[in-house]
Scaffold this motif. Structure first.
Motif, PDB file in Angstrom:
ATOM      1  N   ARG A  76      47.695  65.311  29.138  1.00  0.00           N
ATOM      2  CA  ARG A  76      46.247  65.147  29.025  1.00  0.00           C
ATOM      3  C   ARG A  76      45.799  65.759  27.706  1.00  0.00           C
ATOM      4  NH1 ARG A  76      46.541  65.157  34.607  1.00  0.00           N
ATOM      5  NH2 ARG A  76      45.065  63.765  35.654  1.00  0.00           N
ATOM      6  N   THR A 112      43.379  67.988  25.594  1.00  0.00           N
ATOM      7  CA  THR A 112      42.597  69.170  25.995  1.00  0.00           C
ATOM      8  C   THR A 112      41.110  69.015  25.668  1.00  0.00           C
ATOM      9  OG1 THR A 112      43.134  70.239  23.891  1.00  0.00           O
ATOM     10  CG2 THR A 112      44.561  70.731  25.759  1.00  0.00           C
ATOM     11  N   LYS A 123      40.046  63.070  29.365  1.00  0.00           N
ATOM     12  CA  LYS A 123      41.191  63.765  29.976  1.00  0.00           C
ATOM     13  C   LYS A 123      41.992  62.878  30.928  1.00  0.00           C
ATOM     14  CE  LYS A 123      39.369  68.347  29.221  1.00  0.00           C
ATOM     15  NZ  LYS A 123      39.310  69.726  29.658  1.00  0.00           N
TER      16      LYS A 123
END
Length: 563
Positions: free
Chosen positions: A490, A492, A534
């Motif tokens: 993912r 950040t 994300k």
């Protein structure tokens, strides 16, 4: 892009190497994938030595070649060193000529003119030798198919020594000596030398006769490493040793010509990739835009001030080459788009005014764009000439061989070749080439592939891990930069498109149990949506260093990402 995870190597071999070398499983896996399975093989891989070079006399005809050169020196004969106009040919000529001149004053060089002589040994070159009282021609990076030319030279009282690495035809030229490890009856242990590499084996044999060692020949290896990089030969076995030491020479004590090129680009330490993209195009530009003699003059120049003048001229040829390359590529792309309704597995384009010296580069660009076996034709005298490039794992040389009834002459390798044909045969050849490729190519090969060495977690990427990876260099075919895949990533929250035109992607990737690591994806700005908000994604990447304001940190160089 097709993502292909390489098969997991034999676990027993990995475990054995892991314990023997005291390295982690990932490093052991990468080594076994590269054919390194024992402590001694690993030692040879991480610590290349000139002692690992094979005895040059294992090559068929080496004794004959050495005897004929020694005779020419003893009898004060004029020796002509003849080579092709590309990087492999011009470096080989520079190598052979500079070495022979340490033993003999009567050594001269000859590079054929790309435009009125074409590729390989030329009748004009042989006539030049005859008119100027040459009795020995040493041909480098060409000659393995010059059956008639060698006979013609013989009729004029001129002997030939051939140092080539291209595939031989069914007949071998009747030369004094033919050095080519790809001959079926040549038992030389390493088959993948470039033309300059075969030339190096000949000077190694001559040096051995004089009681010299490979260490004495180190100053010549900057030329060999340049040719290995430019000719895209495998960087394993003997090539790896030659490239390793050649790079060291380039970075510490290059010859004046290479030093003059490097002064223009101000690069701290060159890798083999830098050699391919910085040194090689400039050397190539001479033969493409003007004449290969300019490259040989640069590479054999001993006076640094004079070398700087040669380098400046060659840099101008390179700038001109870039402009011409851009124009022809744009015209070729338009030609392809205009006929896109035809479903084809090959790309074949032609325009009579395209620059013959540039069509090879354009063929490479079109192959990258459309991922098809590609031919770019232009007019060459009464005939048409083409450069061929292929996609990974498809042998374009074999495809051309299957169409040989339409071709006047051809030669080359699995992935790159050149040919000429009569203009009236163009359409028939184009059709035949499409049919041959269509019948023989696996359709999967028409989708670009990323080969992934192994899957890892981001936690595995540490400074120590990267230090060991760096020792896998020099990278190239058969020893490519390790490529990894990680899943469940993912961003950040700082991912964005960067660059002047926002075409690149920069983000910080993390897994649930890892710290974030900066990632850069060149030309991947259009994939920003995949990592926004994300969203989880997986990535394929290599690892490198990023230097910013004196700070060096590890980063991931993205090859592709998927949801």
């Amino acid at each position: 892009m097709r993502w292909t995870l390489k098969p997991k190597p034999d676990l027993e071999k990995v475990k054995h190497l892991q314990e023997t070398l005291q390295v982690d499983e990932i490093i052991a896996t990468l080594l076994v994938q590269r054919g390194v399975e024992t402590y001694n093989e690993a030692k040879a891989f991480f610590r290349p030595s000139l002692k690992h070079l094979h005895n040059p006399y294992l090559m068929k005809d080496m004794d004959k070649a050495v005897a004929r050169i020694e005779k020419a020196i003893a009898q004060k004969e004029n020796i002509l060193v003849f080579g092709d106009y590309d990087v492999d040919g011009t470096t080989a000529v520079a190598l052979m000529a500079t070495y022979l001149k340490t033993k003999h004053d009567l050594v001269y060089t000859y590079i054929p003119n790309r435009y009125d002589e074409g590729y390989g040994v030329s009748k004009k070159g042989i006539n030049f030798a005859f008119e100027n009282d040459f009795t020995l021609i040493i041909a480098l990076d060409c000659g393995i198919k010059a059956i008639e030319k060698v006979e013609y030279a013989k009729s004029l009282g001129i002997d030939f020594i051939i140092c080539d690495h291209h595939r031989p035809g069914t007949e071998i030229p009747n030369a004094v000596a033919v050095l080519d490890p790809k001959q079926t009856d040549c038992n030389y242990p390493y088959k993948e030398l470039c033309g300059c590499g075969v030339g190096f084996k000949l000077i190694q044999a001559l040096a051995q006769n004089d009681g010299l060692t490979p260490e004495d020949l180190l100053p010549y290896l900057d030329l060999v490493a340049t040719a290995i990089g430019a000719d895209i030969v495998p960087i394993n076995g003997e090539n790896r040793v030659l490239a390793y030491f050649g790079l060291h020479v380039i970075n510490t004590k290059p010859r004046p010509g290479i030093k003059a090129i490097l002064e223009q680009v101000e690069k701290a330490e060159l890798t083999i990739t830098d050699v391919v993209f910085i040194i090689a195009p400039r050397i190539n530009a001479a033969g493409r835009m003007e004449h290969g003699n300019f490259a040989v003059a640069l590479l054999t120049e001993e006076d640094y001030e004079m070398a700087k003048v040669h380098a400046a001229n060659i840099d101008n040829y390179n700038l001109e080459r870039r402009e011409t390359d851009k124009e022809i590529t744009e015209a070729a792309l338009q030609q392809i788009e205009a006929h896109k309704e035809q479903e084809r597995v090959t790309t074949v384009v032609y325009h009579e005014s395209w620059h013959k010296g540039i069509i090879g580069i354009v063929a490479s660009r079109l192959t990258e764009t459309y991922y098809r076996p590609t031919l770019v034709f232009t007019k060459s005298g009464e005939n048409l000439a083409a450069s061929a490039r292929s996609v990974k794992d498809f042998d374009v040389y074999n495809a051309l061989e299957a169409c040989s009834e339409h071709i006047e002459q051809f030669g080359g390798h699995k992935y790159a070749a050149g040919l000429t044909l009569k203009k009236e045969n163009y359409e028939a050849f184009k059709q035949a080439f499409e049919e041959v490729v269509s019948k023989t190519i696996d359709r999967n090969l028409l989708i670009p592939e990323i080969k992934i060495d192994t899957q890892i977690d981001l936690n595995a990427i540490t400074p120590k891990f990267y230090r060991i990876l760096k020792q896998f260099a020099p990278f190239g075919p058969s020893n490519m930069t390790p490529v990894f895949m990680s899943e469940n990533l993912r961003d950040t929250g700082y991912g964005k498109c960067v660059g002047e035109d926002k075409t690149h992607l920069r983000l910080t990737a993390a897994q649930p149990n890892s710290n974030g690591i900066v990632c850069i994806g060149f030309g991947m700005g259009d994939k920003h949506e995949l990592i926004s908000d994300k969203k989880p994604f997986k990535a394929v990447y290599s690892i490198d260093e990023n230097e910013w304001k004196g700070n060096i940190s590890l980063q991931l160089k993205l090859r592709d990402i998927k949801a």
